[in-house]
Enzyme design. Structure first.
Site, PDB file in Angstrom:
ATOM      1  N   GLU A  93       0.814  -1.215   0.000  1.00 58.44           N
ATOM      2  CA  GLU A  93       0.000   0.000   0.000  1.00 58.44           C
ATOM      3  C   GLU A  93       0.849   1.268   0.000  1.00 58.44           C
ATOM      4  O   GLU A  93       1.992   1.266   0.456  1.00 58.44           O
ATOM      5  CB  GLU A  93      -0.885   0.012   1.256  1.00 58.44           C
ATOM      6  CG  GLU A  93      -1.912  -1.110   1.246  1.00 58.44           C
ATOM      7  CD  GLU A  93      -2.730  -1.169   2.516  1.00 58.44           C
ATOM      8  OE1 GLU A  93      -3.744  -1.858   2.513  1.00 58.44           O
ATOM      9  OE2 GLU A  93      -2.358  -0.530   3.517  1.00 58.44           O
ATOM     10  N   CYS A 106       3.304   8.627   1.101  1.00 52.16           N
ATOM     11  CA  CYS A 106       3.926   7.715   2.056  1.00 52.16           C
ATOM     12  C   CYS A 106       4.138   6.397   1.306  1.00 52.16           C
ATOM     13  O   CYS A 106       3.172   5.791   0.839  1.00 52.16           O
ATOM     14  CB  CYS A 106       2.985   7.543   3.241  1.00 52.16           C
ATOM     15  SG  CYS A 106       3.496   6.294   4.425  1.00 52.16           S
ATOM     16  N   CYS A 113       7.315  -6.812   7.469  1.00 52.50           N
ATOM     17  CA  CYS A 113       8.471  -6.250   8.170  1.00 52.50           C
ATOM     18  C   CYS A 113       8.952  -7.273   9.183  1.00 52.50           C
ATOM     19  O   CYS A 113       8.149  -7.970   9.802  1.00 52.50           O
ATOM     20  CB  CYS A 113       8.083  -4.950   8.880  1.00 52.50           C
ATOM     21  SG  CYS A 113       9.459  -4.177   9.762  1.00 52.50           S
ATOM     22  N   CYS A 117       7.565  -4.868  15.930  1.00 52.02           N
ATOM     23  CA  CYS A 117       7.017  -3.968  16.958  1.00 52.02           C
ATOM     24  C   CYS A 117       5.600  -4.442  17.298  1.00 52.02           C
ATOM     25  O   CYS A 117       4.816  -4.736  16.393  1.00 52.02           O
ATOM     26  CB  CYS A 117       6.993  -2.529  16.449  1.00 52.02           C
ATOM     27  SG  CYS A 117       8.616  -1.965  15.898  1.00 52.02           S
ATOM     28  N   CYS A 120       2.333  -2.724  15.780  1.00 49.78           N
ATOM     29  CA  CYS A 120       2.324  -2.430  14.345  1.00 49.78           C
ATOM     30  C   CYS A 120       1.682  -3.553  13.534  1.00 49.78           C
ATOM     31  O   CYS A 120       2.040  -4.719  13.661  1.00 49.78           O
ATOM     32  CB  CYS A 120       3.750  -2.176  13.869  1.00 49.78           C
ATOM     33  SG  CYS A 120       3.861  -1.943  12.093  1.00 49.78           S
ATOM     34  N   CYS A 340       0.135   5.823   8.458  1.00 54.93           N
ATOM     35  CA  CYS A 340       1.429   5.219   8.181  1.00 54.93           C
ATOM     36  C   CYS A 340       1.719   4.210   9.274  1.00 54.93           C
ATOM     37  O   CYS A 340       1.387   4.428  10.428  1.00 54.93           O
ATOM     38  CB  CYS A 340       2.510   6.275   8.185  1.00 54.93           C
ATOM     39  SG  CYS A 340       2.465   7.281   6.726  1.00 54.93           S
TER      40      CYS A 340
HETATM   41  N1  SAH Z   1       9.669   0.876   9.873  1.00 50.90           N
HETATM   42  C1  SAH Z   1       9.784   2.287   9.943  1.00 50.90           C
HETATM   43  C2  SAH Z   1       8.827   3.018   9.032  1.00 50.90           C
HETATM   44  C3  SAH Z   1       7.442   2.491   8.934  1.00 50.90           C
HETATM   45  S1  SAH Z   1       6.452   2.621  10.401  1.00 50.90           S
HETATM   46  C4  SAH Z   1       9.646   2.771  11.366  1.00 50.90           C
HETATM   47  O1  SAH Z   1       9.285   1.975  12.231  1.00 50.90           O
HETATM   48  O2  SAH Z   1       9.926   3.933  11.602  1.00 50.90           O
HETATM   49  C5  SAH Z   1       6.081   4.350  10.406  1.00 50.90           C
HETATM   50  C6  SAH Z   1       5.599   4.894  11.755  1.00 50.90           C
HETATM   51  O3  SAH Z   1       4.319   4.354  12.082  1.00 50.90           O
HETATM   52  C7  SAH Z   1       6.529   4.537  12.900  1.00 50.90           C
HETATM   53  O4  SAH Z   1       6.856   5.698  13.623  1.00 50.90           O
HETATM   54  C8  SAH Z   1       5.699   3.594  13.748  1.00 50.90           C
HETATM   55  O5  SAH Z   1       6.062   3.688  15.085  1.00 50.90           O
HETATM   56  C9  SAH Z   1       4.281   4.084  13.458  1.00 50.90           C
HETATM   57  N2  SAH Z   1       3.229   3.101  13.751  1.00 50.90           N
HETATM   58  C10 SAH Z   1       3.254   1.770  13.550  1.00 50.90           C
HETATM   59  N3  SAH Z   1       2.090   1.202  13.937  1.00 50.90           N
HETATM   60  C11 SAH Z   1       1.295   2.198  14.389  1.00 50.90           C
HETATM   61  C12 SAH Z   1      -0.038   2.268  14.921  1.00 50.90           C
HETATM   62  N4  SAH Z   1      -0.781   1.177  15.039  1.00 50.90           N
HETATM   63  N5  SAH Z   1      -0.519   3.461  15.269  1.00 50.90           N
HETATM   64  C13 SAH Z   1       0.219   4.582  15.131  1.00 50.90           C
HETATM   65  N6  SAH Z   1       1.465   4.589  14.631  1.00 50.90           N
HETATM   66  C14 SAH Z   1       2.017   3.410  14.264  1.00 50.90           C
HETATM   67 FE1  SF4 Z   2       8.452  -2.586  11.101  1.00 42.91          FE
HETATM   68 FE2  SF4 Z   2       6.155  -1.617  11.963  1.00 42.91          FE
HETATM   69 FE3  SF4 Z   2       8.232  -1.618  13.606  1.00 42.91          FE
HETATM   70 FE4  SF4 Z   2       8.205   0.075  11.504  1.00 42.91          FE
HETATM   71  S1  SF4 Z   2       6.812   0.101  13.272  1.00 42.91           S
HETATM   72  S2  SF4 Z   2       9.903  -1.264  12.164  1.00 42.91           S
HETATM   73  S3  SF4 Z   2       7.092  -1.188  10.009  1.00 42.91           S
HETATM   74  S4  SF4 Z   2       7.244  -3.442  12.765  1.00 42.91           S
END
Ligand code: SAH
Ligand code: SF4
Length: 355
Positions: A93, A106, A113, A117, A120, A340
């Site tokens: 996406e 974006c 990934c 996390c 996420c 994002c």
């Molecule tokens: N992997 C990279 C970029 C993609 S994630 C990273 O982690 O920075 C982009 C942003 O989305 C990150 O700051 C992450 O902490 C945030 N994010 C992920 N899941 C989320 C959620 N459920 N609600 C709000 N922000 C989220």
């Molecule tokens: Fe990967 Fe999601 Fe963590 Fe970004 S926030 S590093 S996309 S697991």
């Protein structure tokens, strides 16, 4: 044999490729102009190339790496989420985000990934594969074509699916193509790479003369080591202390402040104490950072909750009281889960189907 996709080549590589074909060197500039400036959607539109060359390109190279499956527009803020199918059947996406005086895209860099996390959505099935450079560039080109020239996309954030610095080579090349005067010619300052904070990769990027200087965002997400470990397993080996030391040591240039992203999760990392610890972490380096507070975006399979507005504002206020620049990013396109980091291969029912 896999066909070459010209969007996998930076300008130097495109010049060499053209040279190999015994075509005149200026063909590289012509092809780039059609691909990246005119943003054509087929070789037929490249009218100043000879028919022979066009035919050669048609037969021997791949043009599109993505096929639009569906898109969905937010009724709240006009952002549009796009779902693409890749050649191998995987889906990714991208999100178009209109802002008052500019437009942002974006982009995703991986299918899934590996970082894991816990808050996420992207990482639920782990990493499937890295995107190619062409697959990253085509997200920009296709979305720009979709929204039309009157909505020029000047800003790119690498905040979609995946960890950009874990797909280092392809992301570097995508950034080269984006910033090259002969290619997309975007401003370096309008490109942001967001990383979960892999120290070795951040240092590699900063020490790499071939990596165009762009903005860095780091997903800190907690100010306490134990809390960060519990939501970001990567923090066990990339501790907050080491991460902040590294960020503090990077060459600092005005206009390139590092963005610290902080997803606020109710009762996990959103207390006043957490905010005060963040103030301490930043310490004297207030000018080096700006903090982006992102209220957690809930999704079905998660027990985490979004803090109420008051909590979020209190967190911001504590940072402000210490002269730390802090914004709240009430996620764009909340109604279409286009936030994002919340992107994941999934065909939603209310998407507008293309195929
Ligand atoms: N992997 C990279 C970029 C993609 S994630 C990273 O982690 O920075 C982009 C942003 O989305 C990150 O700051 C992450 O902490 C945030 N994010 C992920 N899941 C989320 C959620 N459920 N609600 C709000 N922000 C989220
Ligand atoms: Fe990967 Fe999601 Fe963590 Fe970004 S926030 S590093 S996309 S697991």
């Amino acid at each position: 044999m896999e066909k070459v996709n010209l969007k996998d080549l930076n300008f130097k590589e495109l010049e060499n490729w053209v040279k190999d074909k015994n075509w005149h060197k200026f063909r590289a500039k012509q092809i780039s102009k059609w691909l990246y400036n005119k943003k054509v959607s087929s070789y037929d539109e490249m009218t100043d190339l000879s028919k022979d060359i066009r035919n050669y390109l048609k037969e021997n190279t791949e043009f599109e790496s993505l096929k639009l499956v569906s898109y969905e527009k937010s009724q709240i803020d006009g952002s549009i989420k796009f779902l693409w199918r890749l050649k191998d059947g995987n889906t990714i996406e991208s999100v178009f985000i209109p802002e008052r005086d500019h437009n942002t895209i974006c982009v995703s860099t991986q299918v899934g990934c590996a970082v894991g996390c816990t808050f996420c959505y992207t990482t639920k099935d782990g990493l499937i594969r890295n995107l190619t450079t062409a697959e990253i560039i085509d997200q920009y080109l296709q979305v720009q074509r979709f929204v039309g020239n009157e909505n020029r996309i000047s800003n790119v954030v690498f905040m979609g699916m995946g960890e950009p610095l874990a797909n280092y080579d392809n992301v570097r090349k995508a950034v080269q193509i984006m910033t090259d005067k002969n290619m997309l010619d975007l401003s370096n300052r309008k490109i942001t790479i967001s990383s979960s904070g892999i120290i070795a990769q951040i240092l590699k990027m900063y020490n790499d003369p071939e990596f165009p200087q762009v903005r860095l965002a780091v997903s800190l997400n907690a100010s306490d080591q134990k809390v960060r470990e519990s939501i970001m397993p990567i923090s066990k080996t990339n501790t907050i202390e080491d991460l902040m030391k590294t960020l503090n040591s990077l060459p600092f240039k005005t206009g390139y402040r590092i963005m610290l992203e902080y997803v606020l999760i109710k009762d996990v990392n959103d207390t006043e104490e957490d905010a005060k610890k963040l103030v301490k972490l930043i310490g004297k380096n207030k000018k080096r950072y700006k903090v982006n507070l992102i209220p957690f975006n809930p999704f079905e399979e998660s027990d985490y909750k979004r803090p109420d507005e008051k909590r979020v504002e209190k967190f911001q206020k504590i940072l402000w009281e210490h002269n730390i620049s802090a914004f709240i990013r009430w996620s764009k396109g909340r109604d279409i889960s286009a936030a994002c980091g919340q992107l994941r291969k999934k065909e939603l029912n209310n998407f507008i189907k293309i195929t």
